[in-house]
Design an enzyme around this catalytic site. Sequence first.
Site, PDB file in Angstrom:
ATOM      1  N   PRO A   9       4.309  -9.207 -59.832  1.00 54.93           N
ATOM      2  CA  PRO A   9       4.583  -7.905 -59.236  1.00 54.93           C
ATOM      3  C   PRO A   9       5.643  -7.929 -58.143  1.00 54.93           C
ATOM      4  O   PRO A   9       5.678  -8.845 -57.328  1.00 54.93           O
ATOM      5  CB  PRO A   9       3.227  -7.470 -58.666  1.00 54.93           C
ATOM      6  N   ASN A  10       6.472  -6.919 -58.182  1.00 57.02           N
ATOM      7  CA  ASN A  10       7.513  -6.647 -57.184  1.00 57.02           C
ATOM      8  C   ASN A  10       8.710  -7.586 -57.262  1.00 57.02           C
ATOM      9  O   ASN A  10       9.699  -7.388 -56.555  1.00 57.02           O
ATOM     10  CB  ASN A  10       6.931  -6.632 -55.755  1.00 57.02           C
ATOM     11  N   ARG A  17      14.534  -6.002 -52.246  1.00 54.54           N
ATOM     12  CA  ARG A  17      13.234  -6.119 -51.578  1.00 54.54           C
ATOM     13  C   ARG A  17      13.317  -7.112 -50.414  1.00 54.54           C
ATOM     14  O   ARG A  17      13.603  -8.295 -50.624  1.00 54.54           O
ATOM     15  CB  ARG A  17      12.215  -6.653 -52.590  1.00 54.54           C
ATOM     16  N   TYR A  22      13.670 -12.621 -49.222  1.00 58.02           N
ATOM     17  CA  TYR A  22      13.843 -13.005 -50.625  1.00 58.02           C
ATOM     18  C   TYR A  22      15.310 -13.097 -51.077  1.00 58.02           C
ATOM     19  O   TYR A  22      15.566 -13.431 -52.234  1.00 58.02           O
ATOM     20  CB  TYR A  22      13.092 -12.007 -51.527  1.00 58.02           C
ATOM     21  N   ASN A  71       5.965 -17.459 -61.034  1.00 58.93           N
ATOM     22  CA  ASN A  71       5.841 -16.909 -59.689  1.00 58.93           C
ATOM     23  C   ASN A  71       4.953 -15.681 -59.835  1.00 58.93           C
ATOM     24  O   ASN A  71       5.397 -14.623 -60.277  1.00 58.93           O
ATOM     25  CB  ASN A  71       7.210 -16.541 -59.109  1.00 58.93           C
ATOM     26  N   ALA A  74       2.075 -11.543 -55.515  1.00 57.40           N
ATOM     27  CA  ALA A  74       0.830 -11.369 -54.760  1.00 57.40           C
ATOM     28  C   ALA A  74      -0.420 -11.718 -55.578  1.00 57.40           C
ATOM     29  O   ALA A  74      -1.472 -12.037 -55.000  1.00 57.40           O
ATOM     30  CB  ALA A  74       0.736  -9.941 -54.233  1.00 57.40           C
ATOM     31  N   HIS A  77      -2.505 -14.835 -54.806  1.00 51.07           N
ATOM     32  CA  HIS A  77      -3.509 -14.882 -53.741  1.00 51.07           C
ATOM     33  C   HIS A  77      -4.776 -14.119 -54.093  1.00 51.07           C
ATOM     34  O   HIS A  77      -5.704 -14.058 -53.293  1.00 51.07           O
ATOM     35  CB  HIS A  77      -2.904 -14.300 -52.444  1.00 51.07           C
ATOM     36  N   ASP A  84      -7.646 -18.585 -64.508  1.00 47.47           N
ATOM     37  CA  ASP A  84      -8.416 -19.040 -65.675  1.00 47.47           C
ATOM     38  C   ASP A  84      -7.520 -19.165 -66.905  1.00 47.47           C
ATOM     39  O   ASP A  84      -7.730 -20.050 -67.738  1.00 47.47           O
ATOM     40  CB  ASP A  84      -9.563 -18.061 -65.972  1.00 47.47           C
ATOM     41  N   GLU A  95       4.141 -23.683 -60.473  1.00 50.94           N
ATOM     42  CA  GLU A  95       4.059 -22.501 -59.606  1.00 50.94           C
ATOM     43  C   GLU A  95       5.248 -22.513 -58.647  1.00 50.94           C
ATOM     44  O   GLU A  95       5.523 -23.538 -58.016  1.00 50.94           O
ATOM     45  CB  GLU A  95       2.738 -22.581 -58.819  1.00 50.94           C
ATOM     46  N   HIS A  97       7.275 -20.304 -55.467  1.00 52.89           N
ATOM     47  CA  HIS A  97       7.406 -19.192 -54.523  1.00 52.89           C
ATOM     48  C   HIS A  97       8.753 -19.286 -53.841  1.00 52.89           C
ATOM     49  O   HIS A  97       9.152 -20.365 -53.377  1.00 52.89           O
ATOM     50  CB  HIS A  97       6.277 -19.206 -53.491  1.00 52.89           C
ATOM     51  N   ILE A  98       9.425 -18.163 -53.790  1.00 52.06           N
ATOM     52  CA  ILE A  98      10.771 -18.112 -53.211  1.00 52.06           C
ATOM     53  C   ILE A  98      10.692 -18.357 -51.702  1.00 52.06           C
ATOM     54  O   ILE A  98      11.468 -19.129 -51.148  1.00 52.06           O
ATOM     55  CB  ILE A  98      11.404 -16.730 -53.499  1.00 52.06           C
ATOM     56  N   SER A  99       9.766 -17.686 -51.065  1.00 50.60           N
ATOM     57  CA  SER A  99       9.632 -17.817 -49.609  1.00 50.60           C
ATOM     58  C   SER A  99       8.656 -18.946 -49.282  1.00 50.60           C
ATOM     59  O   SER A  99       7.865 -19.371 -50.133  1.00 50.60           O
ATOM     60  CB  SER A  99       9.104 -16.502 -49.016  1.00 50.60           C
ATOM     61  N   ARG A 104       4.216 -17.861 -43.358  1.00 51.74           N
ATOM     62  CA  ARG A 104       4.029 -16.409 -43.322  1.00 51.74           C
ATOM     63  C   ARG A 104       2.560 -16.083 -43.008  1.00 51.74           C
ATOM     64  O   ARG A 104       1.860 -16.888 -42.416  1.00 51.74           O
ATOM     65  CB  ARG A 104       4.503 -15.807 -44.649  1.00 51.74           C
ATOM     66  N   ARG A 108      -1.303 -15.382 -47.393  1.00 49.44           N
ATOM     67  CA  ARG A 108      -0.404 -15.957 -48.407  1.00 49.44           C
ATOM     68  C   ARG A 108      -0.589 -17.474 -48.535  1.00 49.44           C
ATOM     69  O   ARG A 108       0.050 -18.118 -49.347  1.00 49.44           O
ATOM     70  CB  ARG A 108       1.059 -15.679 -48.059  1.00 49.44           C
TER      71      ARG A 108
HETATM   72  C1  DQA Z   1       6.097 -14.744 -53.366  1.00 49.05           C
HETATM   73  C2  DQA Z   1       5.153 -14.876 -52.172  1.00 49.05           C
HETATM   74  C3  DQA Z   1       3.980 -13.926 -52.314  1.00 49.05           C
HETATM   75  O1  DQA Z   1       3.134 -14.046 -51.185  1.00 49.05           O
HETATM   76  C4  DQA Z   1       4.457 -12.492 -52.399  1.00 49.05           C
HETATM   77  O2  DQA Z   1       3.377 -11.626 -52.596  1.00 49.05           O
HETATM   78  C5  DQA Z   1       5.492 -12.308 -53.437  1.00 49.05           C
HETATM   79  C6  DQA Z   1       6.538 -13.313 -53.586  1.00 49.05           C
HETATM   80  C7  DQA Z   1       7.364 -15.608 -53.193  1.00 49.05           C
HETATM   81  O3  DQA Z   1       8.037 -15.827 -54.193  1.00 49.05           O
HETATM   82  O4  DQA Z   1       7.696 -16.009 -52.078  1.00 49.05           O
HETATM   83  O5  DQA Z   1       5.537 -11.287 -54.117  1.00 49.05           O
HETATM   84  O6  DQA Z   1       5.416 -15.213 -54.522  1.00 49.05           O
END
Ligand code: DQA
Length: 137
Positions: A9-10, A17, A22, A71, A74, A77, A84, A95, A97-99, A104, A108
């Site tokens: 998502p997002n 964003r 990001y 990735n 959210a 978390h 599963d 896995e 994560h960009i950030s 943070r 997270r």
């Molecule tokens: C994220 C980190 C997550 O906490 C956040 O909800 C995202 C992006 C990252 O790529 O840093 O949507 O997965």
Amino acid sequence: MKLLIINGPNLNLLGTREPEIYGEETFEEYLLILQQEFPTITINYFQSNHEGEIIDKLQEANYDYEGIVLNGGAYTHTSIAIRDTIAAIEPPVVEVHISNVYAREAFRQHSYFSAVCEGVIVGLGLRGYELAVRYLM
Ligand code: DQA
């Protein structure tokens, strides 16, 4: 070799964003560069804002792909259901994560996915996807 990148998502909003977190590049721009960098492999991409669609795609990928870069945004978390699915399928999942989620908010800093993933790449920006692809190769 066929790899699949799944963004949750997002992450369709990358580029606009919270660019201070990001970055300013869209994922589509980055993906083209990534695909050019690895011309001998197929790198497919799927993004969804819906938990069930991500689960369906992971289940489908079980038969089609040799590795997955995920990735989960959210859902990382919150989603025991996606965890599963990762545990149920064969291909290794990395896995990403960009950030740097550890720098943070506290919420997270827990991932439901990490324990069932092959490994985790955190905080290296979009470069994390490239590193995950290199590992899976
Ligand atoms: C994220 C980190 C997550 O906490 C956040 O909800 C995202 C992006 C990252 O790529 O840093 O949507 O997965």
